[in-house]
Scaffold this motif. Sequence first.
Motif, PDB file in Angstrom:
ATOM      1  N   SER A 118      85.220  83.953  -2.509  1.00  0.00           N
ATOM      2  CA  SER A 118      83.854  84.479  -2.572  1.00  0.00           C
ATOM      3  C   SER A 118      83.610  85.402  -1.385  1.00  0.00           C
ATOM      4  N   ALA A 119      82.648  86.308  -1.586  1.00  0.00           N
ATOM      5  CA  ALA A 119      82.341  87.269  -0.519  1.00  0.00           C
ATOM      6  C   ALA A 119      80.938  87.821  -0.736  1.00  0.00           C
ATOM      7  N   SER A 120      80.352  88.339   0.327  1.00  0.00           N
ATOM      8  CA  SER A 120      79.076  89.038   0.257  1.00  0.00           C
ATOM      9  C   SER A 120      79.246  90.409   0.883  1.00  0.00           C
ATOM     10  N   VAL A 121      78.608  91.397   0.251  1.00  0.00           N
ATOM     11  CA  VAL A 121      78.701  92.775   0.716  1.00  0.00           C
ATOM     12  C   VAL A 121      77.288  93.358   0.779  1.00  0.00           C
ATOM     13  N   ILE A 122      77.016  94.088   1.833  1.00  0.00           N
ATOM     14  CA  ILE A 122      75.776  94.848   1.955  1.00  0.00           C
ATOM     15  C   ILE A 122      76.147  96.314   1.744  1.00  0.00           C
ATOM     16  N   ALA A 123      75.375  97.002   0.881  1.00  0.00           N
ATOM     17  CA  ALA A 123      75.678  98.405   0.576  1.00  0.00           C
ATOM     18  C   ALA A 123      74.417  99.249   0.728  1.00  0.00           C
ATOM     19  N   ALA A 124      74.591 100.429   1.289  1.00  0.00           N
ATOM     20  CA  ALA A 124      73.513 101.418   1.375  1.00  0.00           C
ATOM     21  C   ALA A 124      73.856 102.540   0.402  1.00  0.00           C
ATOM     22  N   THR A 125      72.860 102.952  -0.366  1.00  0.00           N
ATOM     23  CA  THR A 125      73.101 103.955  -1.395  1.00  0.00           C
ATOM     24  C   THR A 125      72.131 105.121  -1.264  1.00  0.00           C
ATOM     25  N   THR A 126      72.504 106.199  -1.870  1.00  0.00           N
ATOM     26  CA  THR A 126      71.631 107.356  -1.972  1.00  0.00           C
ATOM     27  C   THR A 126      71.770 107.908  -3.384  1.00  0.00           C
ATOM     28  N   GLY A 127      70.708 108.490  -3.870  1.00  0.00           N
ATOM     29  CA  GLY A 127      70.769 109.034  -5.219  1.00  0.00           C
ATOM     30  C   GLY A 127      69.440 109.620  -5.650  1.00  0.00           C
ATOM     31  N   PRO A 138      64.648 115.642 -10.372  1.00  0.00           N
ATOM     32  CA  PRO A 138      65.280 114.576  -9.584  1.00  0.00           C
ATOM     33  C   PRO A 138      64.474 114.249  -8.322  1.00  0.00           C
ATOM     34  N   VAL A 139      64.228 112.969  -8.137  1.00  0.00           N
ATOM     35  CA  VAL A 139      63.513 112.467  -6.958  1.00  0.00           C
ATOM     36  C   VAL A 139      64.462 111.513  -6.227  1.00  0.00           C
ATOM     37  N   ALA A 140      64.506 111.644  -4.910  1.00  0.00           N
ATOM     38  CA  ALA A 140      65.416 110.818  -4.102  1.00  0.00           C
ATOM     39  C   ALA A 140      65.084 109.341  -4.231  1.00  0.00           C
ATOM     40  N   ARG A 141      66.141 108.542  -4.360  1.00  0.00           N
ATOM     41  CA  ARG A 141      66.032 107.079  -4.398  1.00  0.00           C
ATOM     42  C   ARG A 141      67.177 106.510  -3.563  1.00  0.00           C
ATOM     43  N   ASN A 142      66.811 105.801  -2.525  1.00  0.00           N
ATOM     44  CA  ASN A 142      67.800 105.170  -1.659  1.00  0.00           C
ATOM     45  C   ASN A 142      67.585 103.662  -1.719  1.00  0.00           C
ATOM     46  N   PHE A 143      68.664 102.928  -1.872  1.00  0.00           N
ATOM     47  CA  PHE A 143      68.584 101.479  -1.970  1.00  0.00           C
ATOM     48  C   PHE A 143      69.552 100.834  -0.999  1.00  0.00           C
ATOM     49  N   ARG A 144      69.199  99.607  -0.632  1.00  0.00           N
ATOM     50  CA  ARG A 144      70.136  98.725   0.059  1.00  0.00           C
ATOM     51  C   ARG A 144      70.330  97.529  -0.851  1.00  0.00           C
ATOM     52  N   LEU A 145      71.570  97.165  -1.062  1.00  0.00           N
ATOM     53  CA  LEU A 145      71.900  96.096  -1.988  1.00  0.00           C
ATOM     54  C   LEU A 145      72.719  95.019  -1.293  1.00  0.00           C
ATOM     55  N   LYS A 146      72.528  93.796  -1.745  1.00  0.00           N
ATOM     56  CA  LYS A 146      73.403  92.692  -1.332  1.00  0.00           C
ATOM     57  C   LYS A 146      74.103  92.218  -2.593  1.00  0.00           C
ATOM     58  N   LEU A 147      75.411  92.269  -2.587  1.00  0.00           N
ATOM     59  CA  LEU A 147      76.216  91.833  -3.728  1.00  0.00           C
ATOM     60  C   LEU A 147      77.025  90.610  -3.322  1.00  0.00           C
ATOM     61  N   ASP A 148      76.913  89.552  -4.120  1.00  0.00           N
ATOM     62  CA  ASP A 148      77.743  88.368  -3.927  1.00  0.00           C
ATOM     63  C   ASP A 148      78.847  88.421  -4.970  1.00  0.00           C
ATOM     64  N   LEU A 149      80.084  88.342  -4.512  1.00  0.00           N
ATOM     65  CA  LEU A 149      81.231  88.455  -5.410  1.00  0.00           C
ATOM     66  C   LEU A 149      82.028  87.159  -5.421  1.00  0.00           C
ATOM     67  N   VAL A 150      82.689  86.914  -6.548  1.00  0.00           N
ATOM     68  CA  VAL A 150      83.600  85.783  -6.665  1.00  0.00           C
ATOM     69  C   VAL A 150      84.925  86.290  -7.218  1.00  0.00           C
ATOM     70  N   TYR A 151      85.981  85.585  -6.865  1.00  0.00           N
ATOM     71  CA  TYR A 151      87.325  85.969  -7.289  1.00  0.00           C
ATOM     72  C   TYR A 151      87.642  85.222  -8.582  1.00  0.00           C
ATOM     73  N   VAL A 152      87.763  85.963  -9.686  1.00  0.00           N
ATOM     74  CA  VAL A 152      87.983  85.379 -11.003  1.00  0.00           C
ATOM     75  C   VAL A 152      89.235  86.010 -11.619  1.00  0.00           C
ATOM     76  N   ASP A 153      90.228  85.205 -11.869  1.00  0.00           N
ATOM     77  CA  ASP A 153      91.459  85.660 -12.526  1.00  0.00           C
ATOM     78  C   ASP A 153      92.032  86.933 -11.906  1.00  0.00           C
ATOM     79  N   GLY A 154      92.092  86.974 -10.585  1.00  0.00           N
ATOM     80  CA  GLY A 154      92.704  88.103  -9.896  1.00  0.00           C
ATOM     81  C   GLY A 154      91.805  89.305  -9.689  1.00  0.00           C
ATOM     82  N   THR A 155      90.500  89.170 -10.005  1.00  0.00           N
ATOM     83  CA  THR A 155      89.568  90.290  -9.872  1.00  0.00           C
ATOM     84  C   THR A 155      88.297  89.827  -9.158  1.00  0.00           C
TER      85      THR A 155
END
Length: 165
Positions: A118-127, A138-155
């Motif tokens: 398992s892992a957690s990642v913080i990401a900053a985005t622009t778009g 187009p209007v600017a949208r910037n986000f910060r995300l927290k993603l929790d990941l798990v290791y399932v069958d090699g992915t």
Amino acid sequence: MRRLNAVLYVVALVLACGCVIGGVMVWRADDTQAQALDTQSRYGAVQASATREAEALLNISYQDAQASIDKVAAGATGKFKKQYARSTDGTIQLLTENKSVMTGKVIWAGVSSIDADSASVIAATTGTVANKQTKNKPVARNFRLKLDLVYVDGTWLTDNLEFLS
């Protein structure tokens, strides 16, 4: 003569001990290096998977909404996948009604915690987002995300995703 033999025996014993100690140190250094490479590889895989999932979520268009949604679902698992699947029909309808096009990219992502499965990642985005409300400009949208990941069958798959303020 006996004294010379005793001295040579002691020297040979010291050299043999030195070789054993040196061999153990080399073996431990190789093992430590292998562990470091494994950890580094895991960090890279987690970061790449989180970046792919965030960018799949950020790049969605009413013109091919189902393909956009399928791309997010492909990198999801567990509660996030279930939650995302429940909102699919409403999302497609909303995208189509508003002629929404959202584009974006991850500009920074960092692993905040990690273990073997398992892992957690913080990401900053622009778009940008363009839709009826923005008069299709187009209007600017910037986000910060927290993603929790798990290791399932090699992915590494996203099990939870949160928008941070």
